[in-house]
Design an enzyme around this catalytic site. Structure first.
Site, PDB file in Angstrom:
ATOM      1  N   GLU A 276     -14.231   8.896 -83.653  1.00 22.44           N
ATOM      2  CA  GLU A 276     -13.895   9.015 -84.569  1.00 22.44           C
ATOM      3  C   GLU A 276     -12.843  10.089 -84.868  1.00 22.44           C
ATOM      4  O   GLU A 276     -12.941  10.921 -84.775  1.00 22.44           O
ATOM      5  CB  GLU A 276     -15.206   8.978 -86.153  1.00 22.44           C
TER       6      GLU A 276
ATOM      7  N   LYS B 177     -14.292   2.093 -92.177  1.00 19.54           N
ATOM      8  CA  LYS B 177     -15.894   3.049 -91.911  1.00 19.54           C
ATOM      9  C   LYS B 177     -16.141   2.194 -94.027  1.00 19.54           C
ATOM     10  O   LYS B 177     -15.588   1.952 -94.722  1.00 19.54           O
ATOM     11  CB  LYS B 177     -15.719   3.941 -92.345  1.00 19.54           C
TER      12      LYS B 177
ATOM     13  N   CYS C 230     -20.041   6.395 -87.851  1.00 14.46           N
ATOM     14  CA  CYS C 230     -20.211   8.126 -87.575  1.00 14.46           C
ATOM     15  C   CYS C 230     -21.879   7.549 -89.026  1.00 14.46           C
ATOM     16  O   CYS C 230     -22.503   6.748 -88.558  1.00 14.46           O
ATOM     17  CB  CYS C 230     -19.509   8.934 -88.558  1.00 14.46           C
TER      18      CYS C 230
END
Length: 261
Positions: A41, A111, A148
């Site tokens: 990321e 995300k 993440c």
């Protein structure tokens, strides 16, 4: 499917990060037969200080970062997944790009779960993506994407598996701190066990982040793991491992609580 995880520590200098990626990827060659390369990321540009405005540094999907990733994917004849900040008219998205061996952008994942936790508020600087699982075929295998903090939400991993994923890829910049390495390993292993999938996690390293990029098999065993310094982790993901795990441990088939349409 042969995978390579590139662990690095990105800077707030986008040009320097592009040079860093090409330098580290120089250790790989098309003859290595790697099907998938995963970068962390925020490889394009680190998050920086909590008050750093990410909008001015965000790039379009045809900008310098994706162009560099496309050139490397074509050179290696592989698919690359990498994290960037994607430009919009307002706050940027925290985006994963998937670039194929032909150098063409194949998919994006924005995300969903922004890191508003542990005293940090990612949503002050970034937009959440649409709530929709993204699964892309790579080397004939269905691969699901998450980023993440998404790892802490098992319903997303299950949605990816319900959409066909047999491997889940997790680029991350997992902030270091008390308990954080334990959380990282445990959650990655749990997502593999409960969904009987391979989990491939590429994290940023260095002083700020946890590092420990790793590969977990469908039984929950860690196949290989880096430490905190720059590294390339390689592994072979056998499709038969998924089939065998699901035969011995048919927890997906035994579910009684299933998603409603």
């Amino acid at each position: 499917m042969r995978v390579a995880l590139l662990q690095l520590a990105a800077d707030i200098d986008s040009a320097a990060n592009r040079e860093l990626v090409t330098s580290q990827l120089a250790d790989l060659d098309a003859d290595d037969g790697i099907d998938l390369v995963v970068l962390p990321e925020a490889t394009m540009h680190d998050f920086g200080a909590p008050d750093l405005d990410l909008a001015p540094v965000a790039e379009p999907l045809d900008g310098p970062f994706v162009q560099m990733i496309a050139a490397e994917a074509a050179r290696l004849r592989t698919t690359i997944v990498a994290g960037m900040f994607e430009r919009t008219d307002g706050l940027p998205f925290n985006t994963l790009v998937v670039v194929g061996p032909d150098g063409q952008l194949r998919a994006t994942y924005r995300k969903i779960h922004l890191y508003d936790s542990f005293g940090y508020k990612e949503s002050d600087r970034l937009l959440p993506g649409e709530i929709a699982p993204v699964v892309v075929e790579i080397a004939g295998r269905p691969v699901g994407l998450m980023t993440c903090y998404d790892l802490r939400f098992p319903e997303l991993a299950r949605a990816l598996v319900d959409a066909g994923a047999e491997t889940i890829v997790v680029p991350a910049a997992w902030v270091a701190g008390e308990h954080k390495l334990d959380h990282w390993r445990t959650l990655l292993t749990a997502r593999a066990i409960e969904n009987t999938v391979h989990v491939v996690a590429a994290g940023q390293g260095g002083d700020r982040y946890t590092g420990h990029s790793l590969v977990v098999d469908p039984w929950g065993s860690i196949v290989d793991e880096a430490a905190s310094e720059p590294a390339i982790v390689q592994a072979v993901l056998d499709a038969d491992d998924v089939a065998k795990a699901r035969s011995v441990n048919p927890s997906l088939a035994n579910r009684r609580i299933k998603p409603t349409s």
